[in-house]
Scaffold this active site. Sequence first.
Site, PDB file in Angstrom:
ATOM      1  N   GLU A  50       0.849  -1.199   0.000  1.00 24.33           N
ATOM      2  CA  GLU A  50       0.000   0.000   0.000  1.00 24.33           C
ATOM      3  C   GLU A  50       0.884   1.248   0.000  1.00 24.33           C
ATOM      4  O   GLU A  50       2.033   1.214   0.483  1.00 24.33           O
ATOM      5  CB  GLU A  50      -0.882  -0.021   1.259  1.00 24.33           C
ATOM      6  CG  GLU A  50      -1.832   1.170   1.356  1.00 24.33           C
ATOM      7  CD  GLU A  50      -2.950   0.957   2.373  1.00 24.33           C
ATOM      8  OE1 GLU A  50      -2.885  -0.025   3.148  1.00 24.33           O
ATOM      9  OE2 GLU A  50      -3.887   1.771   2.378  1.00 24.33           O
TER      10      GLU A  50
ATOM     11  N   GLN B 251       2.224  -6.040   5.547  1.00 26.66           N
ATOM     12  CA  GLN B 251       2.425  -5.717   4.165  1.00 26.66           C
ATOM     13  C   GLN B 251       3.879  -6.037   3.821  1.00 26.66           C
ATOM     14  O   GLN B 251       4.664  -6.322   4.713  1.00 26.66           O
ATOM     15  CB  GLN B 251       2.130  -4.255   3.919  1.00 26.66           C
ATOM     16  CG  GLN B 251       0.665  -3.886   4.241  1.00 26.66           C
ATOM     17  CD  GLN B 251       0.252  -2.530   3.674  1.00 26.66           C
ATOM     18  OE1 GLN B 251       0.954  -1.950   2.863  1.00 26.66           O
ATOM     19  NE2 GLN B 251      -0.881  -2.024   4.122  1.00 26.66           N
TER      20      GLN B 251
ATOM     21  N   ASN C 249     -12.020  -1.555  -1.413  1.00 27.48           N
ATOM     22  CA  ASN C 249     -11.350  -2.161  -0.254  1.00 27.48           C
ATOM     23  C   ASN C 249     -12.103  -1.767   1.012  1.00 27.48           C
ATOM     24  O   ASN C 249     -12.435  -0.588   1.191  1.00 27.48           O
ATOM     25  CB  ASN C 249      -9.915  -1.650  -0.146  1.00 27.48           C
ATOM     26  CG  ASN C 249      -9.277  -2.002   1.193  1.00 27.48           C
ATOM     27  OD1 ASN C 249      -8.893  -3.153   1.419  1.00 27.48           O
ATOM     28  ND2 ASN C 249      -9.183  -1.033   2.100  1.00 27.48           N
ATOM     29  N   GLU C 250     -12.368  -2.732   1.865  1.00 28.72           N
ATOM     30  CA  GLU C 250     -13.059  -2.462   3.142  1.00 28.72           C
ATOM     31  C   GLU C 250     -14.121  -1.382   2.949  1.00 28.72           C
ATOM     32  O   GLU C 250     -14.093  -0.342   3.610  1.00 28.72           O
ATOM     33  CB  GLU C 250     -12.047  -2.069   4.230  1.00 28.72           C
ATOM     34  CG  GLU C 250     -11.210  -3.249   4.682  1.00 28.72           C
ATOM     35  CD  GLU C 250     -10.310  -2.991   5.887  1.00 28.72           C
ATOM     36  OE1 GLU C 250     -10.380  -1.906   6.482  1.00 28.72           O
ATOM     37  OE2 GLU C 250      -9.527  -3.905   6.222  1.00 28.72           O
TER      38      GLU C 250
ATOM     39  N   GLU D 134      -5.798  -9.409   3.253  1.00 28.22           N
ATOM     40  CA  GLU D 134      -4.963  -8.730   4.257  1.00 28.22           C
ATOM     41  C   GLU D 134      -4.957  -9.609   5.497  1.00 28.22           C
ATOM     42  O   GLU D 134      -6.015 -10.009   5.979  1.00 28.22           O
ATOM     43  CB  GLU D 134      -5.529  -7.344   4.622  1.00 28.22           C
ATOM     44  CG  GLU D 134      -5.400  -6.339   3.505  1.00 28.22           C
ATOM     45  CD  GLU D 134      -5.867  -4.931   3.891  1.00 28.22           C
ATOM     46  OE1 GLU D 134      -5.774  -4.558   5.079  1.00 28.22           O
ATOM     47  OE2 GLU D 134      -6.320  -4.215   2.989  1.00 28.22           O
TER      48      GLU D 134
ATOM     49  N   TYR E 228      -6.677  -9.417  10.951  1.00 34.26           N
ATOM     50  CA  TYR E 228      -5.457  -9.017  11.668  1.00 34.26           C
ATOM     51  C   TYR E 228      -5.524  -9.636  13.057  1.00 34.26           C
ATOM     52  O   TYR E 228      -6.488  -9.422  13.785  1.00 34.26           O
ATOM     53  CB  TYR E 228      -5.375  -7.491  11.759  1.00 34.26           C
ATOM     54  CG  TYR E 228      -5.024  -6.838  10.430  1.00 34.26           C
ATOM     55  CD1 TYR E 228      -3.704  -6.810   9.994  1.00 34.26           C
ATOM     56  CD2 TYR E 228      -6.002  -6.275   9.614  1.00 34.26           C
ATOM     57  CE1 TYR E 228      -3.366  -6.232   8.780  1.00 34.26           C
ATOM     58  CE2 TYR E 228      -5.672  -5.696   8.395  1.00 34.26           C
ATOM     59  CZ  TYR E 228      -4.348  -5.676   7.981  1.00 34.26           C
ATOM     60  OH  TYR E 228      -4.008  -5.110   6.773  1.00 34.26           O
TER      61      TYR E 228
HETATM   62  O1  AHR Z   1      -3.005  -2.629   6.105  1.00 38.30           O
HETATM   63  C1  AHR Z   1      -3.375  -1.447   6.700  1.00 38.30           C
HETATM   64  C2  AHR Z   1      -4.854  -1.149   6.564  1.00 38.30           C
HETATM   65  O2  AHR Z   1      -5.600  -2.103   7.240  1.00 38.30           O
HETATM   66  C3  AHR Z   1      -5.408  -1.189   5.164  1.00 38.30           C
HETATM   67  O3  AHR Z   1      -5.214  -0.014   4.480  1.00 38.30           O
HETATM   68  C4  AHR Z   1      -6.860  -1.428   5.402  1.00 38.30           C
HETATM   69  O4  AHR Z   1      -7.477  -2.102   4.325  1.00 38.30           O
HETATM   70  C5  AHR Z   1      -6.894  -2.229   6.691  1.00 38.30           C
HETATM   71  O5  AHR Z   1      -7.811  -1.758   7.577  1.00 38.30           O
END
Ligand code: AHR
Length: 514
Positions: A28, A350, A175-176, A301, A249
């Site tokens: 990103e 990332q 995205n999201e 992600e 995450y």
């Molecule tokens: O990876 C960081 C952020 O986490 C990304 O931009 C987003 O898609 C997610 O919330």
Amino acid sequence: METVQKAVVLLGEKIGTISPYLHGQFAEHLGELVYNGVWVGEDSAIPNTGGIRNDVVAALKPLELPVLRWPGGCFADMYHWRDGIGPQSGRPKRVNVHWGMAPEPNSFGTHEFAAFCRMLGTEPYFAGNVGSGTVQELQEWVEYCNFAGDSTLANERRANGAAEPFNIKYWGIGNENGGCGGNMTPEYYMDLYMRYRTYVYRYPGSDPFCIASGPMQQDWPWTRRFFEKTCKGFWNRKGMMHGFAAHYYCGTAGKSATEYTAAEWLELLAKARAVEGIIVGHRTIMDEYDPKREVKLLLDEWGAWHPIEPGKPMGGLYQQNTMRDALVAALTLDVFNNHADKLYMANIAQMINVLQSLLLVQEDKVVKTPTYHVFDLYRPHKGGQAVRFLSGGESISDGGSFAQNCRDCYLDKGGAFSLKALEGSASVKDGTLCVTACNTHPTEPAEMELEIRGGKVREAKVVTLAGKDFLSLNTFERPSAVKLSKSATVEAKGKLLRIAMPPGSVVRAMGKVE
Ligand code: AHR
């Protein structure tokens, strides 16, 4: 004293082919990933090819990374691709509002990204802008990239140096979009998805794979409501979608990426292990609407998210990476292998300098993180046939803060929250068995007693990833404190392979199956 941990590989119990895309990456425009991490510009004193760092390409290329998602993340829904084409001097300066109001010079755009992917031998995955973009903008980006014929857009691409189309296959539609990508409801987003996706044309010679933006963590309602409307709305529009992408995450535990106790080590590993519930949970809902699994599940992600390193900018999400992160990566990849039938692609967040990265880059230095070495270790699984790996032993915990702190991440559907002392996966490719396994105990060594059923493995080559202790890491001063061991041969005794595992380590054993 070593604890014996029993494990069994059932060669006859096939799970599915392990998609090479499970080793995907994510880059990103955030912090020092793109700028300084990849792009230094042609005039830089740092050796580069067309502005792209040679050292970074040299470090990443051997991993044969299958796919790279770009330009976000949250950034994708504010990115206007035309800002990043044409002569460098004419590119507009923007503000990266999601990530610390950092300057966005647009020096790294479509052509630079395509060049980087070519250098790595990786497939590009573009995330389109739905949140603040237009349908026309996305349609034109696709034509600019993928049309081989005579059109103003294709000719503009040629004038900008790319005679041949980029043939971008993977297109994310936002995205999201339930959050940073527009705060939409799943129903509203679903309609927008269909509208944007309609104009991602299949130009001759190209074959776009369109990906809907899915839920964060265990947001089951997003998945259900999105598919309810897709499949049971005015008509069934499932055929308009190739993939559906969730994010997970596992977060953090302890004071920082590098300061944690043994209990906090276990806590984070258990949170990482819970990715199984995410995969099973979302796929279970999807299966109700899509029993033949025509729409692929992606996890585009994933990874650990620690507090930002002291001294680093707040918007940059820079974190160190230790053996704990290596175990997070290894456990997660093992879960992916064990659910090879359900997961098509996954992209760790990332690639460089941001969150759980493979590389840390500073000025003219590059460090391979412990997570990098896990991707290296797990490479032979790619494209293999996943077979059942079972490990015995109890779930482990310190009996206190581990269970307490993990209550928040307990998944209420689709998978129990657990962590065994030995976790792993197995696959077979070209007659060779590959077993990877983690000794999740931070301070005690173990011996894996591995039994192969359904075939015979006389000897295995074993490679180990371990540090001095459970806090070990690589730094710019000591870049190789954590690295893969040399390969050692272990001979089978009867039906059993006995493999020593240091505390908090990952091992890979490979051998021919007879
Ligand atoms: O990876 C960081 C952020 O986490 C990304 O931009 C987003 O898609 C997610 O919330």
